[in-house]
Design a protein around this motif. Sequence first.
Motif, PDB file in Angstrom:
ATOM      1  N   LYS A 457      51.246  36.453 -11.868  1.00  0.00           N
ATOM      2  CA  LYS A 457      52.698  36.481 -10.973  1.00  0.00           C
ATOM      3  C   LYS A 457      52.468  36.001  -9.578  1.00  0.00           C
ATOM      4  O   LYS A 457      53.512  35.201  -9.161  1.00  0.00           O
ATOM      5  CB  LYS A 457      52.926  38.026 -10.756  1.00  0.00           C
ATOM      6  CG  LYS A 457      53.991  38.197 -10.107  1.00  0.00           C
ATOM      7  CD  LYS A 457      54.456  39.746  -9.710  1.00  0.00           C
ATOM      8  CE  LYS A 457      54.699  40.546 -11.277  1.00  0.00           C
ATOM      9  NZ  LYS A 457      55.055  42.035 -10.906  1.00  0.00           N
ATOM     10  N   ALA A 458      51.041  35.905  -8.996  1.00  0.00           N
ATOM     11  CA  ALA A 458      50.746  35.018  -7.877  1.00  0.00           C
ATOM     12  C   ALA A 458      51.318  33.678  -8.163  1.00  0.00           C
ATOM     13  O   ALA A 458      51.943  32.971  -7.077  1.00  0.00           O
ATOM     14  CB  ALA A 458      49.469  35.186  -7.544  1.00  0.00           C
ATOM     15  N   PHE A 459      51.132  33.132  -8.895  1.00  0.00           N
ATOM     16  CA  PHE A 459      51.310  31.794  -9.257  1.00  0.00           C
ATOM     17  C   PHE A 459      52.816  31.403  -9.356  1.00  0.00           C
ATOM     18  O   PHE A 459      53.357  30.602  -8.973  1.00  0.00           O
ATOM     19  CB  PHE A 459      50.538  30.979 -10.486  1.00  0.00           C
ATOM     20  CG  PHE A 459      49.119  30.742 -10.367  1.00  0.00           C
ATOM     21  CD1 PHE A 459      48.910  29.403  -9.972  1.00  0.00           C
ATOM     22  CD2 PHE A 459      48.318  31.872 -10.393  1.00  0.00           C
ATOM     23  CE1 PHE A 459      47.453  29.172  -9.807  1.00  0.00           C
ATOM     24  CE2 PHE A 459      46.914  31.465 -10.322  1.00  0.00           C
ATOM     25  CZ  PHE A 459      46.443  30.327  -9.966  1.00  0.00           C
ATOM     26  N   GLY A 460      53.464  32.248 -10.055  1.00  0.00           N
ATOM     27  CA  GLY A 460      54.698  32.171 -10.120  1.00  0.00           C
ATOM     28  C   GLY A 460      55.494  32.305  -9.164  1.00  0.00           C
ATOM     29  O   GLY A 460      56.648  31.815  -8.789  1.00  0.00           O
ATOM     30  N   LYS A 461      54.993  33.386  -8.211  1.00  0.00           N
ATOM     31  CA  LYS A 461      55.842  33.638  -6.938  1.00  0.00           C
ATOM     32  C   LYS A 461      55.907  32.477  -6.007  1.00  0.00           C
ATOM     33  O   LYS A 461      56.783  32.439  -5.184  1.00  0.00           O
ATOM     34  CB  LYS A 461      54.782  34.567  -6.190  1.00  0.00           C
ATOM     35  CG  LYS A 461      55.461  35.662  -4.925  1.00  0.00           C
ATOM     36  CD  LYS A 461      54.801  36.651  -4.458  1.00  0.00           C
ATOM     37  CE  LYS A 461      55.351  37.113  -3.100  1.00  0.00           C
ATOM     38  NZ  LYS A 461      54.417  38.279  -2.539  1.00  0.00           N
ATOM     39  N   THR A 462      54.842  31.801  -6.027  1.00  0.00           N
ATOM     40  CA  THR A 462      55.016  30.602  -5.089  1.00  0.00           C
ATOM     41  C   THR A 462      56.166  29.731  -5.379  1.00  0.00           C
ATOM     42  O   THR A 462      56.479  28.958  -4.602  1.00  0.00           O
ATOM     43  CB  THR A 462      53.641  29.622  -5.433  1.00  0.00           C
ATOM     44  OG1 THR A 462      53.523  29.285  -6.687  1.00  0.00           O
ATOM     45  CG2 THR A 462      52.616  30.387  -4.951  1.00  0.00           C
ATOM     46  N   GLY A 463      56.608  29.764  -6.657  1.00  0.00           N
ATOM     47  CA  GLY A 463      57.768  28.873  -7.048  1.00  0.00           C
ATOM     48  C   GLY A 463      56.977  27.415  -7.410  1.00  0.00           C
ATOM     49  O   GLY A 463      57.736  26.196  -7.561  1.00  0.00           O
ATOM     50  N   ALA A 464      55.510  27.055  -7.371  1.00  0.00           N
ATOM     51  CA  ALA A 464      55.161  25.761  -7.505  1.00  0.00           C
ATOM     52  C   ALA A 464      54.601  25.460  -8.755  1.00  0.00           C
ATOM     53  O   ALA A 464      54.162  24.400  -9.283  1.00  0.00           O
ATOM     54  CB  ALA A 464      53.948  25.629  -6.593  1.00  0.00           C
ATOM     55  N   TRP A 465      54.684  26.386  -9.766  1.00  0.00           N
ATOM     56  CA  TRP A 465      54.119  26.538 -11.018  1.00  0.00           C
ATOM     57  C   TRP A 465      55.210  27.310 -11.937  1.00  0.00           C
ATOM     58  O   TRP A 465      55.818  28.013 -11.887  1.00  0.00           O
ATOM     59  CB  TRP A 465      53.010  27.354 -11.462  1.00  0.00           C
ATOM     60  CG  TRP A 465      51.678  26.655 -10.790  1.00  0.00           C
ATOM     61  CD1 TRP A 465      50.607  25.829 -11.482  1.00  0.00           C
ATOM     62  CD2 TRP A 465      50.945  26.941  -9.581  1.00  0.00           C
ATOM     63  NE1 TRP A 465      49.808  25.392 -10.653  1.00  0.00           N
ATOM     64  CE2 TRP A 465      50.023  26.111  -9.284  1.00  0.00           C
ATOM     65  CE3 TRP A 465      51.369  27.494  -8.315  1.00  0.00           C
ATOM     66  CZ2 TRP A 465      49.071  26.075  -8.372  1.00  0.00           C
ATOM     67  CZ3 TRP A 465      50.512  27.507  -7.390  1.00  0.00           C
ATOM     68  CH2 TRP A 465      49.218  26.690  -7.175  1.00  0.00           C
ATOM     69  N   ASP A 466      55.330  26.376 -13.283  1.00  0.00           N
ATOM     70  CA  ASP A 466      55.878  27.064 -14.468  1.00  0.00           C
ATOM     71  C   ASP A 466      54.846  27.943 -15.085  1.00  0.00           C
ATOM     72  O   ASP A 466      53.497  27.541 -15.068  1.00  0.00           O
ATOM     73  CB  ASP A 466      56.249  26.241 -15.349  1.00  0.00           C
ATOM     74  CG  ASP A 466      57.380  25.231 -15.093  1.00  0.00           C
ATOM     75  OD1 ASP A 466      58.113  25.725 -14.275  1.00  0.00           O
ATOM     76  OD2 ASP A 466      57.472  23.977 -15.255  1.00  0.00           O
ATOM     77  N   THR A 467      55.295  29.208 -15.544  1.00  0.00           N
ATOM     78  CA  THR A 467      54.133  30.131 -16.028  1.00  0.00           C
ATOM     79  C   THR A 467      54.571  30.452 -17.317  1.00  0.00           C
ATOM     80  O   THR A 467      55.687  30.865 -17.901  1.00  0.00           O
ATOM     81  CB  THR A 467      54.158  31.348 -14.999  1.00  0.00           C
ATOM     82  OG1 THR A 467      55.509  32.054 -15.120  1.00  0.00           O
ATOM     83  CG2 THR A 467      53.894  31.152 -13.790  1.00  0.00           C
ATOM     84  N   VAL A 468      53.627  30.437 -18.149  1.00  0.00           N
ATOM     85  CA  VAL A 468      53.787  30.726 -19.931  1.00  0.00           C
ATOM     86  C   VAL A 468      52.757  31.456 -20.170  1.00  0.00           C
ATOM     87  O   VAL A 468      51.572  31.565 -19.850  1.00  0.00           O
ATOM     88  CB  VAL A 468      54.079  29.435 -20.652  1.00  0.00           C
ATOM     89  CG1 VAL A 468      55.236  28.484 -20.069  1.00  0.00           C
ATOM     90  CG2 VAL A 468      52.748  28.457 -20.706  1.00  0.00           C
ATOM     91  N   GLY A 469      52.887  32.225 -21.445  1.00  0.00           N
ATOM     92  CA  GLY A 469      51.901  33.009 -22.041  1.00  0.00           C
ATOM     93  C   GLY A 469      51.884  32.527 -23.510  1.00  0.00           C
ATOM     94  O   GLY A 469      52.824  32.306 -24.068  1.00  0.00           O
ATOM     95  N   VAL A 470      50.775  32.316 -24.078  1.00  0.00           N
ATOM     96  CA  VAL A 470      50.489  31.962 -25.718  1.00  0.00           C
ATOM     97  C   VAL A 470      49.736  33.206 -25.863  1.00  0.00           C
ATOM     98  O   VAL A 470      48.626  33.696 -25.790  1.00  0.00           O
ATOM     99  CB  VAL A 470      49.669  30.811 -25.688  1.00  0.00           C
ATOM    100  CG1 VAL A 470      49.631  30.546 -27.214  1.00  0.00           C
ATOM    101  CG2 VAL A 470      50.489  29.529 -25.034  1.00  0.00           C
ATOM    102  N   MET A 471      50.433  34.308 -27.062  1.00  0.00           N
ATOM    103  CA  MET A 471      50.048  35.237 -27.316  1.00  0.00           C
ATOM    104  C   MET A 471      50.205  35.375 -28.786  1.00  0.00           C
ATOM    105  O   MET A 471      50.932  36.055 -29.373  1.00  0.00           O
ATOM    106  CB  MET A 471      50.885  36.674 -26.622  1.00  0.00           C
ATOM    107  CG  MET A 471      50.913  36.596 -25.246  1.00  0.00           C
ATOM    108  SD  MET A 471      49.453  36.898 -24.331  1.00  0.00           S
ATOM    109  CE  MET A 471      49.884  36.577 -22.784  1.00  0.00           C
TER     110      MET A 471
END
Length: 685
Positions: A457-471
């Motif tokens: 969430k810290a990376f997403g909160k910055t707005g500088a990264w797209d965040t994805v999960g592979v589960m």
Amino acid sequence: MPVFTRFRPSPPPADGPYGPGGPGETEGTDETGEIGETRATDTTRATGTTRETEATREADEPAEPEVVAPEDPGESIEPQPKPEQDSEPKPGKDAAPAPGRPGAPGASGHPSPETSRPGTSRAERSLAARLAHRRAWRTRHPRTALAVRRTTTALAALLVLGALVLPNTLVALEPNRFARIPAEAVIGAVLLLCLPRVPRLVLAALLGTGLGALTVLNLLDMGFTEYLGRGFNVVLDWGLLDDAQSFVADAMGGAAATWAAVGAVGGATLLPVLMALASVRLGEVLAAHRERAARGALMAATVWMTCAALGVQTFGVPVATRSASGALEAQAHRVVDTLRDETAFAKEAEADRFGATPAAQLVPDLRGRDVVFAFIESYGRSAVEDPVTAPGVGRMLDASTEALAGAGFRARSGWLTSATYGGSSWLGHSTFMSGLWVDNQQRYRTVTAGDRLTLTKAFGKTGAWDTVGVMPGVQKAWPEAEWYGLDKVYDAFDVGYRGPKFSWSTMPDQYALEAFQRLEHGRERDRPLMAEIILTSSHQPWAPIPEMIDWDAVGDGSVYDAVEESGEKAADVIADPARSKEEYGRSVEYSVTSLVQWLERYGTDDTVLVFLGDHQPLARVSGNGASRDVPVSIVAKDPEVLDAIDDWNWTEGLKPARDAPVWRMSSFRDRFLTAYGSVPRPARG
């Protein structure tokens, strides 16, 4: 002075249940009752039903409830005084029925007074009939009846005593554990001897039911300790039984899982009932031999106290034990601790060292880089150090370090202590990402229901990264994605896989990584990518294990059909601890190799990979008393990425040294955020 009596001759004999004359008839009855000889003994002896005979026959068994029909002369074999006007039998309806005729009491196969008396309920008549039939069978087969009674009593004693000294771990399940004197047996015997029949029956049934329930909990403790390295929590762990059934289905097949579930439920239901019946049986036997039982209880108590005071042992274990009450006490403490922990953890979760940190001050030193957090299922310290698995895994890690170096990557590695063991991977994932020690399901529910800042969430909160999960292991709705701060999640059905399952794992790790490359990492994008990937091929039961194939041949996964068919069968591996350990090592080699080759093939100058194990494998593979440590590595091409963690003193390469630093997994979030420039701004709820 002589006593004069008026003597009246007996009435004519009538057919009765005890022979001619019926019960209570006399040779001559005097009105004062001082002379006159009864015929009750003679007539009773003829039918073999004297009180002395009854007492002898019932000496070895508990007394049974008698159904008494009030005002029925056929119930007593003692002479009954009668009014003078009623001393003569009335012809017809007053004459007692002859033996063997309908209505004759005690006649086998015919109704007794209990069953024929008007006003008697159907249940009472049924009970009386069963008791009469039972007594008749005992009379016809006395030796068989005696053997059955003694065998039943012996089995009841073995069941109760065995449950009282039963340990709650498989390691302790040895014959010497059953050569002990349980204090609970002595106390229970004394209590039962002090009570009248009805309270005794109630108490015996309650004690037996409670002992049966405790035995079920001890068996659950055995299973949970063997697989998860901890005991069963009666407050939190019922939901994990579904996961256990799924594991059995993957390892042994759906039919085996169904039968196992039916057997487990049936056994858990039947055991308290059997224990209650056994306790009632023993209580009645004690009451039937009250004097001898009291002496035996006194002797047992004396021996127990003497052995406890002197510390007497046999076969390496104390003779005097209170294991049952100790197990009950441990379960009670576990429940109390769980309830207290809920409030304490909720307060702990409210305090967040980086909860109020502005977006611009989160991980500024990683801006512009693709960051991948990868969990390798069951990748624990035992894979690196166990004599069976270490040679193969060690060679693979050394070769992978060299291969990465050839591609321009460097690595640093250390140890983290996981919050879970043997399973419940989501507890390890949430601990690593949240910076909180999430070691049970209650804590997991609490933390995921809040707004705790996770690494992802810290990376997403910055707005500088797209965040994805592979589960690949997620096969149903997963609302936790929002808590993790993932914009997009690819579960088992979203990656286009058309190949076979590999036991629990829905797809090979190589395919999952190739799908990640195709769907996200290899796409053109405006900003870098932060991804969380869960690799599952090293999940138990470690059979069949996929094989590395050419990356260009992966396709939609259909190529794995032949690989799966030629692999080991899960049922063959899981039943053999030695083979389980060997195959576990091979599965770790496959998973790490898949990840390293993906990085070699698709990694860029801006790729940062953090990968670790989520927990140790189960105890039958990692060994009893194994640590909860797992390897963790950070890999990157840019020297600045690894220079930022120089003060961590991690080992160079992918294989951490034995003496490398060991941190709690919950401490990683804050260390990582701090190392890459994040500014702490505490937040409190």
